[in-house]
Design an enzyme around this catalytic site. Structure first.
Site, short mmCIF file in Angstrom:
data_model
loop_
_atom_site.label_atom_id
_atom_site.label_comp_id
_atom_site.label_asym_id
_atom_site.label_seq_id
_atom_site.Cartn_x
_atom_site.Cartn_y
_atom_site.Cartn_z
CB SER A 1 10.31 -30.27 92.05
OG SER A 1 11.52 -30.99 91.85
CE1 TYR B 1 13.42 -25.88 92.84
CE2 TYR B 1 13.85 -28.23 93.07
CZ TYR B 1 13.27 -27.18 92.39
OH TYR B 1 12.53 -27.44 91.24
CE LYS C 1 9.92 -26.10 93.22
NZ LYS C 1 8.82 -25.61 92.37
N1 NAD Z 1 13.97 -27.64 85.25
C1 NAD Z 1 13.84 -28.67 86.07
O1 NAD Z 1 14.68 -29.61 86.06
C2 NAD Z 1 12.67 -28.74 87.01
C3 NAD Z 1 12.40 -29.98 87.63
C4 NAD Z 1 11.33 -30.08 88.50
C5 NAD Z 1 10.53 -28.98 88.75
N2 NAD Z 1 10.81 -27.79 88.16
C6 NAD Z 1 9.94 -26.67 88.48
O2 NAD Z 1 9.27 -26.27 87.30
C7 NAD Z 1 8.95 -24.88 87.37
C8 NAD Z 1 9.49 -24.19 86.13
O3 NAD Z 1 10.87 -24.45 86.08
P1 NAD Z 1 11.78 -24.13 84.79
O4 NAD Z 1 12.90 -25.09 84.84
O5 NAD Z 1 10.92 -24.01 83.59
O6 NAD Z 1 12.30 -22.69 85.25
P2 NAD Z 1 13.27 -21.64 84.53
O7 NAD Z 1 14.30 -21.30 85.55
O8 NAD Z 1 13.69 -22.15 83.21
O9 NAD Z 1 12.30 -20.38 84.40
C9 NAD Z 1 11.15 -20.39 83.61
C10 NAD Z 1 10.57 -18.99 83.65
O10 NAD Z 1 10.14 -18.64 84.98
C11 NAD Z 1 10.33 -17.25 85.14
N3 NAD Z 1 10.34 -16.89 86.57
C12 NAD Z 1 11.31 -17.12 87.47
N4 NAD Z 1 10.94 -16.61 88.66
C13 NAD Z 1 9.73 -16.05 88.50
C14 NAD Z 1 8.85 -15.35 89.36
N5 NAD Z 1 9.16 -15.10 90.64
N6 NAD Z 1 7.68 -14.91 88.86
C15 NAD Z 1 7.37 -15.11 87.56
N7 NAD Z 1 8.17 -15.76 86.69
C16 NAD Z 1 9.33 -16.22 87.16
C17 NAD Z 1 11.64 -16.97 84.44
O11 NAD Z 1 11.76 -15.59 84.08
C18 NAD Z 1 11.56 -17.90 83.23
O12 NAD Z 1 11.05 -17.24 82.08
C19 NAD Z 1 9.58 -24.39 88.68
O13 NAD Z 1 8.60 -24.38 89.69
C20 NAD Z 1 10.64 -25.43 88.98
O14 NAD Z 1 10.95 -25.49 90.33
C21 NAD Z 1 11.86 -27.65 87.28
#
Ligand code: NAD
Length: 288
Positions: free
Chosen positions: A162, A175, A179
């Site tokens: 992230s 977080y 991260k």
């Molecule tokens: N959404 C954002 O703004 C953002 C920004 C930067 C980084 N990220 C990172 O991107 C990645 C994906 O984020 P997202 O926003 O798609 O997440 P999300 O919360 O929308 O979840 C996506 C999927 O991950 C699954 N999940 C959650 N915990 C899990 C676990 N322990 N094992 C297996 N599956 C699991 C959930 O069931 C869901 O289907 C994460 O690492 C997050 O930190 C997200």
């Protein structure tokens, strides 16, 4: 949490015939055998869809078995329910994917969590964030590197970190910290194993329009408000990631301005932190 045992797998017949999808390798060097964690929704689902569209065989892993199955059915992949924070689940996921695909070219260690809070976040919640956001990547490498190192490659590990791992974030101490830990581990892997055929890349988006920003707990928090500003669609992030896999740049930045922010933070850390505190005061009502 159930692991990806045989019972959780769809019947072989539930996957489309290979001929119904584009030929693997339609893009030069495109990874043919791919695993994505957290692929039942959000960024992970977008990555899975993007790689499948390129002709890859994709194992769609998620904590939510139904969500994993829905994405797998859509793209002709294989669903594998697993908790990315659980080492046994991860070991079984790798064994399953290796057996089903005949190897793994690209592992997207993508699952992550955001828990809103400060120093008073309960220790159990800190531990869960640590396990999901950092140890998941450690477990993947613990079980994959013995199969990958010094073998014919390239072998690619794409870790979804992230921009919070480069710049920090307000509203979620756990977080911000975990991260940074994920980024540190990705850097350590790259520095330690680059000469042994392992290509590690860190995907560091700012906001992405997924459930992470909108689900009850995070909605309206300083974290989600910061991330919502300039947020991209998951498919846009997946497109940037897919292009980055044609090269080897360590940092994959769907929001290119993050590179400049990262430079500013390093060049004048006090000024950077002062700016972050100014934003914090804005969230608090601008009175301090
Ligand atoms: N959404 C954002 O703004 C953002 C920004 C930067 C980084 N990220 C990172 O991107 C990645 C994906 O984020 P997202 O926003 O798609 O997440 P999300 O919360 O929308 O979840 C996506 C999927 O991950 C699954 N999940 C959650 N915990 C899990 C676990 N322990 N094992 C297996 N599956 C699991 C959930 O069931 C869901 O289907 C994460 O690492 C997050 O930190 C997200």
């Amino acid at each position: 949490m159930s692991g990806p045992d045989a019972g959780s797998r769809p019947e072989a017949g539930s996957r489309p015939e290979a001929g119904s999808r584009p030929e693997a390798g339609s893009r030069p060097e495109a990874a043919r055998r791919v695993v994505v964690t957290g692929a039942g929704g959000g960024i992970g689902a977008a990555l899975a869809r993007r790689f499948a569209a390129d002709g890859a065989e994709v194992v769609v892993s998620d904590l939510d078995a139904a969500a994993a199955q829905a994405v797998a059915s859509e793209i002709g992949g294989l669903a594998a329910p697993a908790d990315a924070a659980n080492e046994d689940d991860t070991r079984r996921l790798i064994e399953l994917a290796w057996a089903e695909l005949g190897g793994i070219d690209l592992f997207c260690s993508n699952a992550g969590m955001l828990s809103v809070g400060d120093e008073n976040t309960p220790d159990d919640d800190w531990a869960r964030s640590w396990n999901v956001n950092v140890m998941s990547h450690v477990h993947v490498t613990r079980h994959l590197l013995p199969r990958w190192l010094d073998q014919d490659g390239p072998h690619r590990l794409l870790i979804t970190v992230s921009a919070a791992g480069l710049l920090s974030i307000l509203g979620s101490a756990s977080y911000a910290v975990t991260k940074h830990g994920a980024l540190a581990y990705a850097e350590w892997l790259r520095a330690t194993y680059a000469h042994r055929g392992l290509i590690v890349q860190a995907l560091c988006p700012q906001g992405v329009r997924t459930d992470m920003l909108t689900r009850g707990e995070t909605s309206g928090s300083a974290s989600s408000t910061m991330l919502a500003d300039g947020a991209l669609e998951p498919a846009e992030v997946a497109e940037v990631a897919a292009k980055a896999l044609d090269g080897e740049n360590f940092l994959v930045l769907p929001h290119p301005e993050v590179a400049e922010y990262y430079r500013l933070r390093a060049a004048d850390t006090d000024r950077w932190l002062g700016g972050m505190n100014k934003i914090q005061r804005t969230f608090e009502g601008g009175t301090r």
